[in-house]
Design a protein around this motif. Structure first.
Motif, short mmCIF file in Angstrom:
data_model
loop_
_atom_site.label_atom_id
_atom_site.label_comp_id
_atom_site.label_asym_id
_atom_site.label_seq_id
_atom_site.Cartn_x
_atom_site.Cartn_y
_atom_site.Cartn_z
N ILE A 171 0.86 -1.18 0.00
CA ILE A 171 0.00 0.00 0.00
C ILE A 171 0.90 1.23 0.00
CG2 ILE A 171 -1.84 1.25 1.17
CD1 ILE A 171 -2.64 -1.40 2.49
N LYS A 172 0.76 2.06 -1.03
CA LYS A 172 1.70 3.17 -1.23
C LYS A 172 1.35 4.42 -0.44
CE LYS A 172 2.87 1.62 -5.93
NZ LYS A 172 2.86 2.00 -7.37
N SER A 173 0.07 4.74 -0.28
CA SER A 173 -0.30 5.97 0.41
C SER A 173 -1.63 5.79 1.13
CB SER A 173 -0.38 7.15 -0.56
OG SER A 173 -1.25 6.87 -1.63
N LEU A 174 -1.87 6.68 2.09
CA LEU A 174 -3.00 6.54 3.00
C LEU A 174 -3.74 7.86 3.16
CD1 LEU A 174 -4.52 4.93 5.31
CD2 LEU A 174 -2.74 5.83 6.84
N LYS A 175 -5.07 7.77 3.23
CA LYS A 175 -5.92 8.92 3.54
C LYS A 175 -6.86 8.52 4.67
CE LYS A 175 -8.42 12.72 3.20
NZ LYS A 175 -7.93 14.03 3.69
N ILE A 176 -6.85 9.32 5.78
CA ILE A 176 -7.79 9.10 6.87
C ILE A 176 -8.57 10.39 7.13
CG2 ILE A 176 -6.35 7.33 7.94
CD1 ILE A 176 -5.53 9.40 10.03
N ASN A 177 -9.60 10.32 7.96
CA ASN A 177 -10.42 11.51 8.20
C ASN A 177 -9.72 12.48 9.16
OD1 ASN A 177 -10.85 10.50 10.78
ND2 ASN A 177 -12.98 9.93 10.41
N ASN A 178 -10.35 13.61 9.38
CA ASN A 178 -9.72 14.68 10.17
C ASN A 178 -10.08 14.63 11.65
OD1 ASN A 178 -8.51 15.86 7.87
ND2 ASN A 178 -10.45 16.86 7.35
N GLY A 179 -10.84 13.64 12.07
CA GLY A 179 -11.22 13.54 13.47
C GLY A 179 -10.11 12.93 14.30
N LEU A 208 -14.59 15.75 -0.09
CA LEU A 208 -15.56 16.83 0.04
C LEU A 208 -15.73 17.34 1.47
CD1 LEU A 208 -18.33 15.43 -2.34
CD2 LEU A 208 -16.33 16.82 -2.91
N ASN A 209 -14.96 16.79 2.41
CA ASN A 209 -15.07 17.25 3.80
C ASN A 209 -14.65 18.72 3.93
OD1 ASN A 209 -14.26 14.30 3.63
ND2 ASN A 209 -15.01 14.39 5.73
N TYR A 210 -15.43 19.49 4.67
CA TYR A 210 -15.01 20.88 4.94
C TYR A 210 -15.38 21.29 6.37
CZ TYR A 210 -19.82 22.52 4.35
OH TYR A 210 -21.17 22.74 4.49
N LYS A 211 -16.07 20.38 7.09
CA LYS A 211 -16.42 20.67 8.48
C LYS A 211 -15.99 19.50 9.36
CE LYS A 211 -20.46 22.29 9.52
NZ LYS A 211 -21.93 22.47 9.61
N GLU A 212 -15.79 19.77 10.65
CA GLU A 212 -15.53 18.72 11.63
C GLU A 212 -16.69 18.68 12.60
OE1 GLU A 212 -11.75 18.43 13.51
OE2 GLU A 212 -10.65 19.15 11.75
N TYR A 213 -17.12 17.44 12.95
CA TYR A 213 -18.31 17.25 13.76
C TYR A 213 -18.02 16.64 15.13
CZ TYR A 213 -20.56 17.92 9.22
OH TYR A 213 -20.95 18.43 8.01
N ASN A 214 -16.75 16.25 15.34
CA ASN A 214 -16.37 15.57 16.58
C ASN A 214 -17.20 14.30 16.81
OD1 ASN A 214 -14.39 17.52 17.37
ND2 ASN A 214 -16.08 18.88 17.99
N GLU A 270 -17.27 10.25 15.03
CA GLU A 270 -16.53 9.36 14.13
C GLU A 270 -17.27 9.11 12.83
OE1 GLU A 270 -13.26 7.68 12.90
OE2 GLU A 270 -13.38 8.38 14.98
N ASN A 271 -18.56 8.85 12.89
CA ASN A 271 -19.32 8.59 11.67
C ASN A 271 -19.48 9.85 10.83
OD1 ASN A 271 -19.63 5.90 12.26
ND2 ASN A 271 -21.69 6.10 13.10
N ALA A 272 -19.86 10.94 11.48
CA ALA A 272 -20.09 12.19 10.74
C ALA A 272 -18.81 12.69 10.07
CB ALA A 272 -20.64 13.26 11.69
N ASP A 273 -17.66 12.39 10.68
CA ASP A 273 -16.37 12.84 10.13
C ASP A 273 -15.80 11.89 9.09
OD1 ASP A 273 -16.08 15.29 11.45
OD2 ASP A 273 -15.38 14.30 13.28
N SER A 274 -16.58 10.91 8.64
CA SER A 274 -16.10 9.99 7.60
C SER A 274 -15.57 10.75 6.39
CB SER A 274 -17.24 9.07 7.14
OG SER A 274 -17.63 8.17 8.15
N VAL A 275 -14.55 10.18 5.74
CA VAL A 275 -14.03 10.77 4.51
C VAL A 275 -15.14 10.70 3.44
CG1 VAL A 275 -12.30 10.61 2.68
CG2 VAL A 275 -11.67 10.10 5.04
#
Length: 664
Positions: free
Chosen positions: A501-509, A537-543, A545-550
């Motif tokens: 696996i070359k690269s990784l993307k996780i959410n902002n939470g 398309l994320n532009y808000k944080e909800y604190n 885990e589900n709402a902050d999904s990528v």
């Protein structure tokens, strides 16, 4: 009537509502707190049940001996097809063994503990092995039961191309025959070979006559007749006669992987006898290993989609080590238990070395051979080794290179929503394989168990890994973990161990347990897609885990795809208020179709042409919710559910989008 038509029209003697059975215990497997039985009768069944206590497990292990007659109360189930393409088809496997139902056992009792001589002999051997050996190898070498060998270690043998050493085969029968002939050397040939043939046939019954043993024993018996009566039939003709007899007796044997391996390898060795013979023992060993590798290669690729080029060299070492040391030592230890410490030490050397070598995967090739490639490959092998036309080796290599390169000339894009039960995992392959992106890994929540209850852990991502290997995918360009929940991210390490696996993307939470595992393994560098449009398309944080999904948007040939993990209604609605997301072609519904996602407002705005719900059968959350299904129906949105559709594959080209289902 063709083979497949025969199986599809066969009718079982049982009906779905049959609940009481009287059968014989033919085989058994204990894995933690799960007991699986092969039950024989007019029609065979495979049944399983779970044990509540270790004492009960020990009692049943001593009671359910091979050959006893049992009365079983349980419910019949029809086996399912594989729902991830290129994976093992358990339903077809059972059909070829004459089994059309599996059985969930509720109650089992022994009604007759008298057994015939064969089963009695097998019970004595099994009882003695259980007292002596804890490694599982003695049972594998003597009875052909590999179930006690550690699954991770056995996987290393498969990666190294040496699993054939642990399956009862010509090597074991040959060594056993050599020992018997040595003990009977003072007898005349007729009596000596007659006794040998009787012993081999009895041994065949004891181990249940797996296909490779059928081939070996029949080959030895006909060869002994050929030798004693000086009929002078060539070895190759004897082999052809053996194949003819076995196929005529039971044509289903041609579907058995062990039989195909056995016939392919032995045929190759017989046909290339002149090539193998060499004054140098080392060269002769290398040639033998090369021939065995090449003739078994099409079978390996069509079944397991993976070959290790180094296995040619590994077998030069492991074949004599197992055949001359490990296997004979297992027989000696069976007779002389005080040798068990030596046997366990040798097994430890075997396991440690194999586990170490299996980490060297740079020479592993992943691909799938179709029927035409298999036929062409064997035709060329015969020309090379039997007709000595070595020039055709170039064409042989061309088949492999062609199979490896052809996907990179495929202009289609592909999207797969894998059936991983109650979880998420999807694969996106852009045209010409410019991008290979995996979104989520799937995963099953584990519950605390006592040591005796623990079974070989079921990894739902194993099916995804097998599929990737079948497609010749050695590396994933980008892994997107939508969020840290186990059903989306738990199996990142399992996939990483098999596929780069070359690269990784996780959410902002907040970083969860499985996200941290991924961060420790994989570079988090930004990935720039080459053959598709990829946006987060994320532009808000909800604190949350589900709402902050990528929130992932993809576009291949103007086909728009949305995948939002377990995003909530609030997160979905916020996104469509910011972005122009109309006329989406493929929507992976959030949170497995839960009522917390996919509001009527959201669905009416994105207007998906097709929706996909990833959910498991009989899941405890009752996903998808009735509310979500009602909304989809109200808006006339066509949808597929992995519960009933299995894995869903979309094929995208410049002019159209089509889909395929891989139903259970």
């Amino acid at each position: 009537m063709g083979f497949r038509e025969y199986f599809s029209t066969y009718e079982s003697i049982y009906s779905d509502d049959t609940t009481i059975f009287e059968l014989f215990v033919h085989n058994k497997k204990i894995d933690g707190n799960k007991v699986t039985l092969e039950l024989s009768g007019v029609e065979n069944l495979v049944g399983s049940f779970y044990i509540d206590s270790f004492e009960e497990l020990e009692r049943l292990d001593n009671t359910l001996k091979y050959g006893v007659k049992v009365r079983v109360l349980g419910n019949l189930n029809k086996p399912c097809n594989n729902t991830i393409p290129k994976n093992f088809n358990y339903k077809e496997y059972l059909k070829y063994k004459g089994i059309y139902y599996t059985l969930d056992i509720e109650k089992i009792e022994v009604i007759d503990d008298r057994v015939n001589f064969i089963y009695g002999f097998k019970n004595l051997i099994n009882k003695r092995i259980n007292k002596i050996d804890k490694t599982g190898y003695m049972k594998a070498f003597i009875l052909g039961d590999k179930s006690l060998i550690d699954s991770d270690t056995y996987d290393s043998y498969q990666k190294n191309g040496i699993t054939h050493l642990f399956a009862l085969s010509g090597m074991h029968v040959g060594l056993l025959s050599g020992i018997i002939l040595f003990l009977l050397k003072k007898l005349n040939d007729k009596l000596k070979y007659f006794i040998l043939d009787i012993i081999l046939v009895v041994y065949g019954f004891v181990v249940g006559f797996p296909s490779s043993i059928k081939r070996c024993i029949l080959f030895f018996v006909i060869n002994s007749i050929n030798k004693v009566f000086k009929i002078n039939i060539s070895t190759f003709k004897v082999l052809l006669l053996v194949i003819f007899i076995l196929v005529v007796y039971d044509f289903k044997i041609i579907f058995d992987t062990g039989f195909r391996y056995s016939i392919a390898t032995v045929s190759g060795i017989v046909l290339s006898g002149d090539f193998i013979v060499d004054d140098s023992k080392l060269k002769s060993s290398f040639k033998l290993s090369l021939v065995a590798f090449l003739f078994s290669l099409p079978i390996s690729l069509s079944c397991f989609y993976e070959i290790n080029l180094l296995s040619i060299f590994y077998n030069i070492v492991y074949v004599p080590f197992v055949s001359l040391i490990v296997y004979p030592l297992s027989l000696l230890t069976f007779v002389l238990p005080f040798l068990n410490n030596v046997f366990e030490l040798v097994i430890k050397v075997l396991e440690v070395s194999s586990n170490f070598l299996s980490e060297i995967n740079v020479f592993n090739l992943y691909m799938d051979f179709n029927l035409l490639e298999i036929i062409s490959f064997y035709f060329l092998l015969i020309l090379i080794f039997y007709k000595k036309l070595k020039i055709f080796f170039i064409f042989l290599m061309f088949i492999i290179v062609f199979d490896l390169l052809v996907p990179y000339f495929d202009n289609n894009g592909y999207v797969y929503f894998f059936d991983v039960g109650q979880g998420d995992s999807s694969l996106i392959v852009s045209p010409n394989r410019k991008d290979i992106i995996l979104i989520d890994t799937g995963g099953v929540v584990s519950f605390k168990q006592e040591d005796w209850q623990k079974r070989d852990e079921y990894m739902v991502s194993d099916g995804v890994i097998t599929f990737l290997k079948a497609k010749g995918i050695k590396a994933i360009d980008l892994l997107i973990l939508s969020h840290a929940d186990a059903d989306h991210a738990k199996e990142v390490e399992n996939i990483y161990q098999e596929i780069k696996i070359k690269s990784l993307k996780i959410n902002n939470g907040d970083i969860g347990k499985y996200e941290q595992i991924a961060i420790d393994l994989i570079d988090r560098q930004d990935y720039k897609a080459k053959g598709m449009d990829l946006k987060y398309l994320n532009y808000k944080e909800y604190n949350d885990e589900n709402a902050d999904s990528v929130l992932t948007y993809m576009n291949i040939y103007n086909t728009q795809i949305l995948s939002f993990g377990d995003a909530t209604k609030e997160a979905e609605n916020d996104v469509i208020s910011k972005y122009n997301l109309n006329d989406i072609d493929i929507l992976k519904l959030s949170h497995h179709g839960s009522k917390t996602s996919s509001s009527e407002y959201f669905l009416s705005r994105v207007k998906p042409k097709i929706g996909v719900i990833s959910s498991g059968k009989n899941n405890r959350f009752n996903h998808p919710s009735k509310e979500t299904i009602d909304t989809l129906n109200k808006l006339n949105i066509f949808y597929l559910n992995t519960q009933t559709s299995g894995t869903v594959e979309f094929v995208i080209n410049k002019n159209s989008v089509t889909y395929n289902e891989y139903k259970p």
